[in-house]
Design an enzyme around this catalytic site. Structure first.
Site, PDB file in Angstrom:
ATOM      1  N   ASN A   1      75.658  53.031  72.137  1.00 50.44           N
ATOM      2  CA  ASN A   1      74.643  54.020  72.518  1.00 50.44           C
ATOM      3  C   ASN A   1      75.239  55.245  73.197  1.00 50.44           C
ATOM      4  O   ASN A   1      74.497  56.107  73.677  1.00 50.44           O
ATOM      5  CB  ASN A   1      73.625  53.376  73.474  1.00 50.44           C
ATOM      6  CG  ASN A   1      72.761  52.327  72.781  1.00 50.44           C
ATOM      7  OD1 ASN A   1      72.035  52.654  71.841  1.00 50.44           O
ATOM      8  ND2 ASN A   1      72.858  51.090  73.211  1.00 50.44           N
TER       9      ASN A   1
ATOM     10  N   ASP B   1      84.507  51.982  85.874  1.00 54.82           N
ATOM     11  CA  ASP B   1      83.790  51.243  86.918  1.00 54.82           C
ATOM     12  C   ASP B   1      83.855  49.732  86.687  1.00 54.82           C
ATOM     13  O   ASP B   1      83.334  48.967  87.489  1.00 54.82           O
ATOM     14  CB  ASP B   1      82.311  51.661  86.963  1.00 54.82           C
ATOM     15  CG  ASP B   1      81.546  51.165  85.751  1.00 54.82           C
ATOM     16  OD1 ASP B   1      82.078  51.268  84.626  1.00 54.82           O
ATOM     17  OD2 ASP B   1      80.425  50.644  85.913  1.00 54.82           O
TER      18      ASP B   1
ATOM     19  N   SER C   1      80.174  51.206  74.417  1.00 52.04           N
ATOM     20  CA  SER C   1      78.767  51.237  74.015  1.00 52.04           C
ATOM     21  C   SER C   1      78.525  51.905  72.666  1.00 52.04           C
ATOM     22  O   SER C   1      79.092  52.956  72.370  1.00 52.04           O
ATOM     23  CB  SER C   1      77.952  51.969  75.083  1.00 52.04           C
ATOM     24  OG  SER C   1      76.638  52.187  74.623  1.00 52.04           O
TER      25      SER C   1
ATOM     26  N   ASP D   1      85.250  56.455  81.128  1.00 55.70           N
ATOM     27  CA  ASP D   1      84.239  55.499  80.693  1.00 55.70           C
ATOM     28  C   ASP D   1      82.892  56.196  80.908  1.00 55.70           C
ATOM     29  O   ASP D   1      82.800  57.145  81.697  1.00 55.70           O
ATOM     30  CB  ASP D   1      84.349  54.229  81.542  1.00 55.70           C
ATOM     31  CG  ASP D   1      83.211  53.277  81.290  1.00 55.70           C
ATOM     32  OD1 ASP D   1      82.918  53.005  80.109  1.00 55.70           O
ATOM     33  OD2 ASP D   1      82.580  52.814  82.265  1.00 55.70           O
TER      34      ASP D   1
ATOM     35  N   ARG E   1      78.300  44.395  73.536  1.00 53.40           N
ATOM     36  CA  ARG E   1      76.950  43.805  73.583  1.00 53.40           C
ATOM     37  C   ARG E   1      77.009  42.304  73.295  1.00 53.40           C
ATOM     38  O   ARG E   1      76.441  41.497  74.012  1.00 53.40           O
ATOM     39  CB  ARG E   1      76.064  44.517  72.563  1.00 53.40           C
ATOM     40  CG  ARG E   1      74.604  44.286  72.767  1.00 53.40           C
ATOM     41  CD  ARG E   1      73.792  45.047  71.737  1.00 53.40           C
ATOM     42  NE  ARG E   1      74.088  46.475  71.732  1.00 53.40           N
ATOM     43  CZ  ARG E   1      73.720  47.311  70.763  1.00 53.40           C
ATOM     44  NH1 ARG E   1      73.039  46.864  69.726  1.00 53.40           N
ATOM     45  NH2 ARG E   1      74.023  48.595  70.825  1.00 53.40           N
TER      46      ARG E   1
ATOM     47  N   GLY F   1      81.573  46.835  80.834  1.00 48.86           N
ATOM     48  CA  GLY F   1      82.718  47.205  79.992  1.00 48.86           C
ATOM     49  C   GLY F   1      82.859  46.390  78.720  1.00 48.86           C
ATOM     50  O   GLY F   1      83.527  46.819  77.798  1.00 48.86           O
TER      51      GLY F   1
ATOM     52  N   ASP G   1      79.242  54.483  80.908  1.00 52.44           N
ATOM     53  CA  ASP G   1      78.254  53.712  81.673  1.00 52.44           C
ATOM     54  C   ASP G   1      78.800  53.363  83.063  1.00 52.44           C
ATOM     55  O   ASP G   1      79.779  52.630  83.172  1.00 52.44           O
ATOM     56  CB  ASP G   1      77.913  52.402  80.935  1.00 52.44           C
ATOM     57  CG  ASP G   1      77.225  52.658  79.601  1.00 52.44           C
ATOM     58  OD1 ASP G   1      76.409  53.576  79.519  1.00 52.44           O
ATOM     59  OD2 ASP G   1      77.527  51.917  78.633  1.00 52.44           O
TER      60      ASP G   1
END
Ligand code: BG6
Ligand code: MG
Length: 220
Positions: free
Chosen positions: A117, A169, A115, A8, A48, A45, A10
């Site tokens: 991004n 995370d 994400s 992952d 958006r 996780g 982020d």
């Protein structure tokens, strides 16, 4: 036999989880609401829009689909102000030596992130070239806890889920890895990630061999 690792992004490779938290709180405050750090764990996780829906639900706030789209864009604009400032110094401690070690011993590596991004962040911190596959929010149709993002990562590397370790995370990310038949290693606090096969606080001083030992004999 473990052949690959899927990371992952982020909160695992970089601490962008803190920027998401700041930007979502700013949006909640803008709407006359707020949420706690504990509630924030539920946002990790997930996509958006799913995150926005949870924040609106916690605040008892109703919005039309058009308004929601505008609010999500507002938050993303604030979030991008942070990530466009990022540089390689924001790679979390211990991550680079860990990736170097995996590369040396021939373990394949991919990113599996919800994400949209992710590409920008990986470019900012100079890590794009380190991963064989980058599956992110622009490629998936189902967000974690659905395992699609990890399944696509495994498929891109030509390995099966039981040959992969996923590093996550987020509670929802661990759920996704387990649902897909992957080994799941939580990165963070045991209290949030206790359902993983193994939990590490971060990558500082972590030996891949110790992770292999910890998951040995367990079922993915
Ligand atoms: C995940 C984060 O990686 O990406 C979530 O853990 C975030 O908190 C999600 O909501 C979507 O991110 P983005 O950058 O597409 O808004
Ligand atoms: Mg994460």
């Amino acid at each position: 036999m473990i052949k690959a690792c899927i990371f992952d992004l982020d909160g695992v490779i970089v601490d962008t989880a803190k920027y998401h938290f700041i930007a979502w709180r700013r949006l909640a405050n803008h709407l006359g609401s707020d949420f706690s750090e504990e509630e924030n764990e539920k946002l990790k996780g997930v996509s958006r829009m799913d995150s926005l829906n949870l924040i609106l639900e916690w605040g008892g706030i109703q919005k039309t689909e058009k308004e929601k789209k505008e609010l999500a864009e507002l938050k993303n604009g604030w979030y991008r102000e942070y990530i466009l400032q990022m540089d390689p110094s924001e790679i979390l401690d211990g991550v680079l030596p860990f990736l170097d070690h995996l590369a040396r011993i021939g373990i394949r590596m991919a990113v599996g992130s919800s994400s949209k991004n992710a590409g920008t962040i990986l470019d900012q911190v100079g890590l794009t070239h380190r991963f064989e596959a980058i599956i992110d929010g622009t490629k998936i149709t189902r967000s974690k806890p659905n395992p699609q993002v990890f399944e696509m990562g495994a498929e891109a590397m030509g390995v099966s889920p039981s040959e992969c370790i996923v590093f996550e995370d987020a509670e929802k990310g661990i759920d996704a890895a387990i649902a897909g038949g992957f080994f799941a290693v939580g990165v963070g606090k045991e209290e949030n990630l206790g359902h993983a096969h193994y939990v590490i606080p971060n990558f500082i001083g972590v030996a891949f061999q110790d992770i292999l030992k910890a998951i040995e004999g367990k079922t993915p």
